[in-house]
Write a protein that holds these residues in place. Structure first.
Motif, PDB file in Angstrom:
ATOM      1  N   ASN A 111       0.828  -1.213   0.000  1.00 18.07           N
ATOM      2  CA  ASN A 111       0.000   0.000   0.000  1.00 18.07           C
ATOM      3  C   ASN A 111       0.858   1.258   0.000  1.00 18.07           C
ATOM      4  O   ASN A 111       0.554   2.224  -0.711  1.00 18.07           O
ATOM      5  N   THR A 112       1.894   1.253   0.799  1.00 15.84           N
ATOM      6  CA  THR A 112       2.780   2.419   0.880  1.00 15.84           C
ATOM      7  C   THR A 112       3.446   2.679  -0.467  1.00 15.84           C
ATOM      8  O   THR A 112       3.596   3.824  -0.891  1.00 15.84           O
ATOM      9  N   GLN A 113       3.783   1.630  -1.168  1.00 14.73           N
ATOM     10  CA  GLN A 113       4.468   1.793  -2.444  1.00 14.73           C
ATOM     11  C   GLN A 113       3.528   2.236  -3.560  1.00 14.73           C
ATOM     12  O   GLN A 113       3.982   2.530  -4.673  1.00 14.73           O
TER      13      GLN A 113
ATOM     14  N   VAL B 252      13.182  -3.819  -0.779  1.00  6.40           N
ATOM     15  CA  VAL B 252      12.608  -3.878   0.561  1.00  6.40           C
ATOM     16  C   VAL B 252      13.611  -4.564   1.470  1.00  6.40           C
ATOM     17  O   VAL B 252      14.238  -5.549   1.064  1.00  6.40           O
ATOM     18  N   ILE B 253      13.785  -4.017   2.667  1.00  6.95           N
ATOM     19  CA  ILE B 253      14.568  -4.692   3.700  1.00  6.95           C
ATOM     20  C   ILE B 253      13.675  -4.789   4.930  1.00  6.95           C
ATOM     21  O   ILE B 253      13.041  -3.804   5.317  1.00  6.95           O
ATOM     22  N   ILE B 254      13.586  -5.998   5.500  1.00  6.50           N
ATOM     23  CA  ILE B 254      12.751  -6.221   6.680  1.00  6.50           C
ATOM     24  C   ILE B 254      13.645  -6.576   7.859  1.00  6.50           C
ATOM     25  O   ILE B 254      14.452  -7.507   7.761  1.00  6.50           O
ATOM     26  N   ASP B 255      13.475  -5.853   8.959  1.00  9.43           N
ATOM     27  CA  ASP B 255      14.166  -6.264  10.180  1.00  9.43           C
ATOM     28  C   ASP B 255      13.259  -7.196  10.972  1.00  9.43           C
ATOM     29  O   ASP B 255      12.261  -6.774  11.553  1.00  9.43           O
ATOM     30  N   ALA B 256      13.606  -8.476  10.963  1.00 10.61           N
ATOM     31  CA  ALA B 256      12.849  -9.471  11.720  1.00 10.61           C
ATOM     32  C   ALA B 256      13.723 -10.084  12.809  1.00 10.61           C
ATOM     33  O   ALA B 256      13.514 -11.208  13.223  1.00 10.61           O
ATOM     34  N   THR B 257      14.723  -9.295  13.282  1.00 10.78           N
ATOM     35  CA  THR B 257      15.650  -9.867  14.253  1.00 10.78           C
ATOM     36  C   THR B 257      15.217  -9.636  15.693  1.00 10.78           C
ATOM     37  O   THR B 257      15.298 -10.520  16.532  1.00 10.78           O
ATOM     38  N   GLY B 258      14.765  -8.428  16.004  1.00 11.60           N
ATOM     39  CA  GLY B 258      14.534  -8.105  17.399  1.00 11.60           C
ATOM     40  C   GLY B 258      15.840  -8.087  18.172  1.00 11.60           C
ATOM     41  O   GLY B 258      15.855  -8.330  19.375  1.00 11.60           O
TER      42      GLY B 258
ATOM     43  N   VAL C  88      12.003   0.591   0.711  1.00  8.16           N
ATOM     44  CA  VAL C  88      11.337   0.609   2.014  1.00  8.16           C
ATOM     45  C   VAL C  88      12.122  -0.233   3.015  1.00  8.16           C
ATOM     46  O   VAL C  88      12.409  -1.402   2.749  1.00  8.16           O
ATOM     47  N   LEU C  89      12.423   0.364   4.157  1.00  8.32           N
ATOM     48  CA  LEU C  89      12.967  -0.392   5.286  1.00  8.32           C
ATOM     49  C   LEU C  89      11.810  -0.647   6.251  1.00  8.32           C
ATOM     50  O   LEU C  89      11.265   0.299   6.832  1.00  8.32           O
ATOM     51  N   GLY C  90      11.412  -1.911   6.382  1.00 11.51           N
ATOM     52  CA  GLY C  90      10.287  -2.263   7.251  1.00 11.51           C
ATOM     53  C   GLY C  90      10.783  -2.738   8.604  1.00 11.51           C
ATOM     54  O   GLY C  90      11.600  -3.655   8.672  1.00 11.51           O
ATOM     55  N   LEU C  91      10.287  -2.115   9.667  1.00  8.57           N
ATOM     56  CA  LEU C  91      10.684  -2.486  11.025  1.00  8.57           C
ATOM     57  C   LEU C  91       9.590  -3.343  11.639  1.00  8.57           C
ATOM     58  O   LEU C  91       8.475  -2.877  11.868  1.00  8.57           O
ATOM     59  N   PHE C  92       9.912  -4.619  11.868  1.00 12.24           N
ATOM     60  CA  PHE C  92       8.924  -5.526  12.444  1.00 12.24           C
ATOM     61  C   PHE C  92       9.435  -6.058  13.791  1.00 12.24           C
ATOM     62  O   PHE C  92       8.711  -6.124  14.769  1.00 12.24           O
ATOM     63  N   GLY C  93      10.725  -6.448  13.819  1.00 12.59           N
ATOM     64  CA  GLY C  93      11.321  -6.942  15.067  1.00 12.59           C
ATOM     65  C   GLY C  93      11.371  -5.835  16.097  1.00 12.59           C
ATOM     66  O   GLY C  93      11.306  -4.643  15.763  1.00 12.59           O
TER      67      GLY C  93
ATOM     68  N   VAL D 117      11.758   5.194   2.385  1.00 12.54           N
ATOM     69  CA  VAL D 117      10.802   5.140   3.484  1.00 12.54           C
ATOM     70  C   VAL D 117      11.302   4.179   4.560  1.00 12.54           C
ATOM     71  O   VAL D 117      11.839   3.120   4.248  1.00 12.54           O
ATOM     72  N   ILE D 118      11.100   4.565   5.828  1.00  9.43           N
ATOM     73  CA  ILE D 118      11.272   3.648   6.962  1.00  9.43           C
ATOM     74  C   ILE D 118       9.903   3.529   7.612  1.00  9.43           C
ATOM     75  O   ILE D 118       9.264   4.544   7.891  1.00  9.43           O
ATOM     76  N   ILE D 119       9.445   2.313   7.850  1.00  9.07           N
ATOM     77  CA  ILE D 119       8.067   2.146   8.308  1.00  9.07           C
ATOM     78  C   ILE D 119       7.977   1.087   9.405  1.00  9.07           C
ATOM     79  O   ILE D 119       8.592   0.025   9.316  1.00  9.07           O
TER      80      ILE D 119
END
Lengths: 360, 360, 360, 360
Positions: A162-164, A244-250, A268-273, A296-298
């Motif tokens: 959606n953001t893209q 896209v880069i996803i941080d799923a590390t925490g 897009v850098l996605g922050l999930f962790g 974008v950082i989200i």
């Protein structure tokens, strides 16, 4: 009935008998619990690392991942149906909650089962409302418990897509996402599920960790035609850029310093962790680069009912397409009768664990 | 090599040997045909009902539905991969075609394999370009031929969902489409596939025909928890209204007069079937009603590569969730060696046919 | 206070004194009326052609277009502010109404000031709520009354643009709408306002009527660089095709038969006018054409608060860019003290009228 | 003809005579320059702070903001029309550039007039193509030069609105943005233009700077009903939160540390200014907060033709609604004949400058 209780902010967990009047219920549909999934948040509560409010009681029923069977039906939900409850429930005030989307709650006054302000589902049975229930087809009973964590990731990927839409064309010259690449940091259950969704929608997928893949990871990567990158000798050695880069590390937030330069224009850098230490330092040159290249950082959090339903479709498709992977994702089932083991898996992450479930 | 040829606008069909130089090829990847699907359009060409242009030859290779196996790979496509070709290919001029979306071609100068301006895939092998190929996982080889007709329907449903973004909230108060109802006119393969997708995204589904459902239809309806309405004694007897109505009949246009009053406020009438007689009379009162209630009538046509890929995911999920249905949709497989039968199924619709395929 | 009353379904209109308790009010902000606009709907009520329900009274205050001055302020609305009320108000139940968008009300239980279920604004003063008020800057007091009819058209154009997001690229190769063409049927106030908005967003505009343009129309067309087509000798003589066709006539529905073939691939036929006779016959060939070329027919109605605010911006811009046009659109101002004239303009459309207003 | 030349990376600027063959031209339409706008980027080039490539010449014509009059027309552009050139031109390869949107160029191979790879418009006349020209109505000739910087801001606000479509409802319960608040850091020309657009679309606007507003700023704030916050004694004293925060300072990046906590749930931090020192430290707690509350940080750059056209509409509306503001924004006009002054304003920012233009 038997229930798994916590007394935050005190650490600890107990399996005890409680009366129905002592625990919260939410509707007319009676559901007998079949399975609970265990995730990191449960362990942080058990180990006293998450502080939160209770609701007029000196304990909270733990558990936000569950599959149950309907014992007393209502409306569309009939006796014998398998169901999964949605764990976050809205504030009842803001427009997003009225639209069934407390993942975007504007007041912050939502509650979360087994986590904050609402009893969870690690108990023999509970009563719920059809609004908060998702049907789990019997054909995926074996892996269905994954629909809850997967829903969060469905929502995250949807939000990125959606953001893209801000980009005039983010699809490729064949109308697909086949020219797009994603880098997923972390190869735990979250990383694996992100990788499965991005493969499903056509991305080239790279998963990275600071070691070689273990056997399970290797199988998943081969079956899904993904790629693994051992970043122990330097993230930059990956030698390519990502949409896209996803941080799923925490893990420590400073990992973001190393991956941010790998983001392509319009990326897009996605922050999930959920990082628990460190800092991501965006220096003025990185900001210039963000400005010049529309980056974008989200922050990404929480799936809701539409995402649970999509998770069911995806799990069903992966059972056909990736039979090894879908079996491997449930790494262990512990019977509730074996109380020592249940307490043990609730306290500590297990070796090579992806998803552990308790069977009632 | 062997190929199935037509010589429009003359009626007729032949199985003949042709030389590679006599037929068109489109790229470097060599594909040996495994299956061809047969649809109504093929029969209209064979029976001389569709007129169209040929490309410098006195015949056209028939066939726009195919699965083949890669014999000489290139790029991402390796020897042994199963692939399906995309049948419509762009004009190379308008923006939508440059974006890989000739389904929205603005010039009308696209070509369609086996139909218009381009040789089709009913032949032993052909050469193609990766841009026009979709991988078919071996796990769905048995039902994979459905991905081609399904892609058209994926596109149609996506377009309806996109169109409804004009409505501030078209999702329900739980964020899903579970409160939305669709009526599908016609229970042929197109109707069935529409019903499967709408069930998958959460709609209540009604399929109607002017008779009782046959055995196959009955099984699909039960397994997918859809509804069937026998409209022989009057469409209005259905006694409820719908958010979406799909014409999948290809019958007389006057059927639309009867269903249009069943459309709810903000509703969409989707035209997919190709009527061959009659007229849809929208009188001034119906227009007033369209204006006052934001109604839409929309033409729906042709899926492209993203829709083929989504079709693969859906077929894989249905194989898990609806095992009976997915088996029943392929009603017959005819070997190319049995030339009489092949000619026969290309000439005439068969009893209780959903999808018939030719095996090479 | 003085008010203009109707007693539907009886025809007729009266200027009478009423007590405050006899008429409905809607909030804390007291507004003294400055102007009312008159439109075709008012005349249909006065002439007994529209039937509708009243609310526990034997009369209804007429008037859905008004500008007033705040006499007792509240919140953001201060004494002396000029304001315009929104005429349609939501059902309070469906999601679209909760989102402030009763133009897409799903229940149909909205009310409309001076039209259906709610007293209107042709009275000395009324009380209203900030939610339903839009500020009218003093700089556009002279033409501000146009914001109400213009809001309906802003919504309509927005809805068409939203609907066309179904097309991968509907903007041109320079990112604008400069390559798109619209045909507007009817050169009354609605047609003129449609033409102004489409010019503003970059379309090539054609207005058609079955006669030569009058002097006002000629001025508007020249100043806005639009085109006029006299269709008296046949619509097809226009000899070109359009991306959008708008019916702003409110005449016989059969006109649509003639313009439908003028629609381009991916085009939209927007229905805004309210036909009072005839039928639009979409024969099977037209349906085939709709299917093959992704065409849409869409009903367009009612603007809400965001559209009123956009109308204010557009009116302000046109005052700068099209000074002649913006003056000409208000064709006459009748003082409320001249009761005979007021009754007369409420009964009958005037020669060369675009917008007539009553001044209090 | 006379032209203003730079020889980067060397600092310095000259007014010199050049031959037509020595400078680049881009099309058939001959345009005589009327005005050039001067912005910070021009001064950074003149003062040797920006390094960039030239195109086979030892100088570059400066100037990316211009209004000219057509002397030799073509197509829609006639002799006497006022026009503004678009300064960034696409790579000709990526899909976004083919769609007329080099603001989202994926290759980075675009050129920018007077800045990088393409001669600018500070010269007596140039030739251009209609694709890159926007008409400037004579009614806004006086303030038209603002359309170029304004276009960048139109694009930025559009991108924020597009990004927020990820939120199920980001409009308020009356369908507008009237409940949304924006904080704009910096009260220079960029901050002022952001404030004007956000007011126009209904936001509550706060502009902040580390001092009291000057006279011009005070006038703008009053006329547009915005708010000013003097942050010299601490940003946190503003004591409220915002849905959008825009960095329009181009100062030290560390200012972002102070404003980030002021962002509401689902909020957006928009980066437009070009910081030249410092670092924005996003520590792990801020990342947790971004994740839990769906926050976004987004880089914003460059408007294209649709944004220039929207800028024209907005300037025209502000001329009506904010007559003082629109006059004040052009702080000075320097004739090209006064070469000393021209050189001076190109070298140094002037006291209380908003926009300075050169008149030819």
């Amino acid at each position: 009935m038997k229930a798994i209780l916590v007394r935050p902010p005190k650490e600890g967990v107990e399996i005890k008998d409680v009366k129905q009047e002592e625990v919260q219920n939410f509707g007319k549909i009676k559901i007998r619990t079949l399975y609970n999934g265990i995730c990191g948040t449960d362990r942080e509560i058990v180990n006293g690392k998450i502080t939160f409010s209770l609701s007029n009681k000196n304990f909270l029923v733990l558990g936000h991942e569950a599959i149950g069977v309907v014992e007393e039906g209502y409306g569309n939900f009939k006796e014998g149906d398998l169901v999964m409850p949605i764990n976050r429930r809205g504030c009842g005030k803001c427009l997003n909650c009225l639209l069934g989307r407390p993942d975007f709650c504007e007041t912050g006054e939502f509650v979360e089962a087994g986590i904050n302000g609402m009893d969870g589902f690690m108990r023999e049975y509970w009563f719920d409302d059809s609004r908060y229930l998702v049907k789990i087809p019997k054909q995926i009973e074996d892996i269905g418990i994954l629909a809850q964590p997967l829903a969060d990731i469905e929502k995250s990927v949807e939000e990125i897509i959606n953001t893209q839409k801000r980009v005039p064309s983010w699809t490729c010259d064949d109308g697909t996402y086949n020219c797009r690449k994603v880098l997923i940091l972390g190869s735990g259950p979250v990383g694996m599920l992100f990788s499965l969704i991005f493969r499903t929608i056509g991305f080239e997928v790279w998963i990275s960790n600071r070691r070689e893949p273990n056997e399970i990871e290797q199988t998943v990567i081969e079956e899904t035609e993904s790629n693994f990158f051992n970043s122990s000798s330097g993230m930059e050695k990956i030698n390519q850029k990502f949409d896209v880069i996803i941080d799923a590390t925490g893990a420590d937030a400073s990992i973001l310093d190393k991956v941010f330069p790998l983001l392509k224009r319009n990326g897009v850098l996605g922050l999930f962790g959920f990082p628990i230490s460190g800092s991501f330092g965006v220096d003025f040159r990185s900001i210039q680069e963000m400005v010049l290249s529309n980056k974008v950082i989200i922050g990404l959090v929480n799936g809701q009912k539409p995402h649970y339903q999509q998770a069911v479709t995806h799990l069903a498709s992966w059972k056909t397409l990736y039979p090894k992977t879908s079996t491997l994702l449930i790494t262990r089932t512990v019977p509730i009768t074996d109380e020592n083991q249940v307490i043990n898996v609730l306290r500590e992450k297990q070796e090579k664990e992806i998803k552990i479930r308790i069977a009632w």
